[in-house]
Scaffold this active site. Structure first.
Site, PDB file in Angstrom:
ATOM      1  N   ASP A  16       0.794  -1.225   0.000  1.00  9.90           N
ATOM      2  CA  ASP A  16       0.000   0.000   0.000  1.00  9.90           C
ATOM      3  C   ASP A  16       0.828   1.278   0.000  1.00  9.90           C
ATOM      4  O   ASP A  16       0.562   2.216  -0.749  1.00  9.90           O
ATOM      5  CB  ASP A  16      -0.852  -0.026   1.273  1.00  9.90           C
ATOM      6  CG  ASP A  16      -2.287   0.222   0.946  1.00  9.90           C
ATOM      7  OD1 ASP A  16      -2.732  -0.239  -0.119  1.00  9.90           O
ATOM      8  OD2 ASP A  16      -2.939   0.904   1.767  1.00  9.90           O
ATOM      9  N   GLU A 224      -8.499  14.136  12.087  1.00 15.74           N
ATOM     10  CA  GLU A 224      -8.930  13.505  10.841  1.00 15.74           C
ATOM     11  C   GLU A 224     -10.420  13.245  10.935  1.00 15.74           C
ATOM     12  O   GLU A 224     -10.925  12.927  12.015  1.00 15.74           O
ATOM     13  CB  GLU A 224      -8.190  12.176  10.608  1.00 15.74           C
ATOM     14  CG  GLU A 224      -6.999  12.336   9.692  1.00 15.74           C
ATOM     15  CD  GLU A 224      -6.190  11.060   9.460  1.00 15.74           C
ATOM     16  OE1 GLU A 224      -5.250  11.124   8.670  1.00 15.74           O
ATOM     17  OE2 GLU A 224      -6.492  10.012  10.063  1.00 15.74           O
ATOM     18  N   HIS A 248       4.936  12.378  14.553  1.00 14.64           N
ATOM     19  CA  HIS A 248       4.634  13.596  13.800  1.00 14.64           C
ATOM     20  C   HIS A 248       4.516  14.841  14.707  1.00 14.64           C
ATOM     21  O   HIS A 248       5.152  15.858  14.473  1.00 14.64           O
ATOM     22  CB  HIS A 248       3.327  13.442  13.014  1.00 14.64           C
ATOM     23  CG  HIS A 248       3.303  12.269  12.076  1.00 14.64           C
ATOM     24  ND1 HIS A 248       4.428  11.778  11.463  1.00 14.64           N
ATOM     25  CD2 HIS A 248       2.284  11.487  11.621  1.00 14.64           C
ATOM     26  CE1 HIS A 248       4.100  10.755  10.681  1.00 14.64           C
ATOM     27  NE2 HIS A 248       2.808  10.556  10.767  1.00 14.64           N
ATOM     28  N   TYR A 376      -1.846  32.756  10.275  1.00 13.57           N
ATOM     29  CA  TYR A 376      -2.600  33.974  10.572  1.00 13.57           C
ATOM     30  C   TYR A 376      -2.419  34.355  12.026  1.00 13.57           C
ATOM     31  O   TYR A 376      -2.177  33.511  12.894  1.00 13.57           O
ATOM     32  CB  TYR A 376      -4.066  33.837  10.180  1.00 13.57           C
ATOM     33  CG  TYR A 376      -4.821  32.697  10.814  1.00 13.57           C
ATOM     34  CD1 TYR A 376      -4.797  31.427  10.276  1.00 13.57           C
ATOM     35  CD2 TYR A 376      -5.596  32.917  11.956  1.00 13.57           C
ATOM     36  CE1 TYR A 376      -5.520  30.389  10.845  1.00 13.57           C
ATOM     37  CE2 TYR A 376      -6.319  31.882  12.529  1.00 13.57           C
ATOM     38  CZ  TYR A 376      -6.272  30.614  11.969  1.00 13.57           C
ATOM     39  OH  TYR A 376      -6.974  29.597  12.545  1.00 13.57           O
TER      40      TYR A 376
HETATM   41  C1  BG6 Z   1       0.410   8.426   8.978  1.00 11.07           C
HETATM   42  C2  BG6 Z   1      -0.494   7.713   9.944  1.00 11.07           C
HETATM   43  O1  BG6 Z   1       1.721   8.431   9.458  1.00 11.07           O
HETATM   44  O2  BG6 Z   1      -0.048   9.759   8.840  1.00 11.07           O
HETATM   45  C3  BG6 Z   1      -1.939   7.757   9.478  1.00 11.07           C
HETATM   46  O3  BG6 Z   1      -0.070   6.354  10.056  1.00 11.07           O
HETATM   47  C4  BG6 Z   1      -2.367   9.178   9.183  1.00 11.07           C
HETATM   48  O4  BG6 Z   1      -2.792   7.197  10.455  1.00 11.07           O
HETATM   49  C5  BG6 Z   1      -1.341   9.873   8.298  1.00 11.07           C
HETATM   50  O5  BG6 Z   1      -3.615   9.136   8.543  1.00 11.07           O
HETATM   51  C6  BG6 Z   1      -1.667  11.343   8.155  1.00 11.07           C
HETATM   52  O6  BG6 Z   1      -0.822  11.947   7.227  1.00 11.07           O
HETATM   53  P1  BG6 Z   1      -1.264  13.285   6.515  1.00 11.07           P
HETATM   54  O7  BG6 Z   1      -0.049  13.687   5.730  1.00 11.07           O
HETATM   55  O8  BG6 Z   1      -2.449  12.958   5.677  1.00 11.07           O
HETATM   56  O9  BG6 Z   1      -1.590  14.251   7.609  1.00 11.07           O
END
Ligand code: BG6
Length: 489
Positions: A16, A224, A248, A376
């Protein structure tokens, strides 16, 4: 020194990640002329028995939409660069064959021995990293150092906790030098994440403000509006903290909070990131709210008794001269009411306020990472007109409007180009990874032991109300009656 030809080897080519991210990123680089036909060859490696054509068709199918607006000629030239090699992830035969194919390509391009470049992209589950790396080391290395190299790109998850991450790091560390390893965190490839250093250290305006004297609290938020569709099995083992926050959002925190690096040299930047992580004090369980959306466990690959959070708000404290007392609130959730990622820096109230500006809310500086990249600044201004009354307004830099002709590259595109150029600035160093796991492991253990349980929330909602209460408790003041609307053309 002359460099030789480039071979990009995508391991896990039929999976994937390769299909959705790696090959499209390579295609975009090709289209823009960063990968030259007379120089580059791409190999896909996986277990499935596929022909070159089968793999090309799969990639083409995925690129279909974007490709329909492209001259098909560009796409077919790109596809011609791709060749498939089938083999298992621990078989000597497979990797010997792969090496043979790469060498043939190098010979056909007349690369001087030792000058060729080999980039291995592991789009694979981490469980096979050690065996794959062993095989690469044994059979597929560029044979000398006359300007050529071998580099390995790995994807998260890099372990599940401190111990498993350190085990993995040691196994890879025995095989490759740190300068050969590129741990991808794709958030580091996003335009506005890359802008953070410039913003903070190239603007006199921010220098005196960016500290505990002026800033009340900082939020780093990921939302999300869809659930774990199709990935329940993976997700249930990892949860939102390992999937999003430990990597992240923590990377973003580093760039927001770190001190100015000595220079832009990658090691100087990464040194500062490590320092700020070392100053994070242990997470308190009462400053954590976990959530799980209703219906998450309907997925047949998720256990009925799953305690896995799909939402988390965690408060961090950095104990140093700049940040003592300023809460950093990291929040991430799936199946919420919107999709966005942003950094929200909230300033303290104005002392001796004569305008009752508190009514409107505080000054905030917001960096919208996605969608609609923007920055902003929320300000109180005089309401235009004859009366001396105040309203909240903003200084707005919306990228879509300001940079209409600019093409904002995909994170993966940029990061793969960095690996070819040998720039490790936007990749996670081993010691950085270790401290990141040190911060989260006690909390993850508490969740596993059932000391902390997720609160249920409705899909499509803001998440658990407890999270908003926690935010208010640590000092965040929500602005009511003001919504920033992304500027459009
Ligand atoms: C991935 C996660 O690292 O980042 C996912 O495993 C998530 O769960 C994705 O949806 C989000 O990435 P972006 O770039 O769409 O914010």
């Amino acid at each position: 020194q002359e460099v030789g030809c480039l071979s990009i080897i995508v391991l896990g080519a039929s999976g994937d990640l390769a299909k959705k991210k790696t090959f499209p990123a390579l295609f975009h680089l090709f289209k823009q002329g960063f990968l030259q036909e007379n120089d580059v060859h791409i190999f896909g490696y996986a277990r499935s028995k596929l022909s070159d054509e089968d793999l090309r068709e799969r990639i083409c199918g995925y690129l279909g939409q974007a490709a329909s607006t492209e001259p098909t000629e560009v796409l077919s030239r790109f596809l011609q660069l791709i060749q498939y090699v089938s083999g298992s992830y621990d078989s000597e035969g497979g990797f010997q064959l792969l090496n043979k194919q790469i060498s043939e390509h190098e010979i056909s391009k007349r690369s001087e021995p030792g000058t060729s470049r080999r980039l291995f992209y592991l789009a694979l589950p981490p469980s096979v990293y050690p065996s794959v790396c062993k095989m690469i080391r044994r059979y597929c290395m560029n044979q000398s150092d006359l300007g050529g190299w071998t580099r390995i790109v790995v994807e998260k998850p890099f372990g599940k906790d401190l111990k498993t991450a350190e085990d993995l790091s040691s196994q890879l560390g025995e095989l490759f030098d740190e300068k050969e390893l590129y741990r991808i965190d794709h958030y580091l490839g996003k335009e506005l994440v890359q802008n953070l250093l410039v913003l903070r250290f190239a603007n006199r305006l921010f220098l005196p403000l960016w500290n505990r004297d002026n800033i009340d609290n900082i939020q780093i938020v990921f939302r999300e509006d869809f659930g774990t569709e199709g990935r329940g099995g993976y997700f249930d083992e990892y949860g939102i903290i390992r999937d999003i926050i430990q990597n992240h959002l923590l990377q973003v925190l580093c760039l927001v909070a770190m001190e100015k690096p000595v220079s832009l040299y990658p090691e100087h930047i990464r040194d500062e990131k490590v320092k700020v992580l070392q100053s994070v004090i242990p997470i308190k369980l009462e400053e954590v709210v976990l959530g799980q959306y209703e219906g998450y466990k309907d997925d047949p690959t998720v256990s009925d008794s799953s305690n896995t959070p799909t939402f988390a708000t965690i408060v961090f404290h950095i104990y140093n001269e700049r940040w003592e007392g300023v809460p950093f609130i990291l929040k991430a959730g799936k199946a919420l009411n919107s999709r966005k990622a942003e950094i929200r820096i909230q300033f303290k109230d104005v002392p001796g306020d004569i305008f009752e500006s508190k009514r409107h809310g505080r000054n905030e500086f917001v960096i919208r990472l996605q969608p609609s990249e923007a920055m902003y600044m929320k300000l109180t201004v005089k309401k235009p007109g004859l009366e001396m009354s105040t309203i909240q307004s903003e200084l707005d830099l919306s990228y879509g409007l300001r940079y209409q002709d600019a093409n904002i590259p995909e994170a993966y595109e940029r990061l793969i180009l960095d690996t070819i150029r040998g720039d490790q600035q936007h990749f996670v160093r081993r010691d950085e990874l270790r401290v990141a796991w040190e911060i989260f492991t006690p909390l993850l253990n508490s969740i596993e032991e059932g000391k902390l349980r997720p609160v249920m929330y409705k899909p499509g909602s803001r998440g658990p109300a407890e999270a908003d209460e926690l935010l208010a408790k640590v000092g965040y003041v929500q602005t009511h009656g003001y919504i920033w609307i992304p500027a459009t053309l």
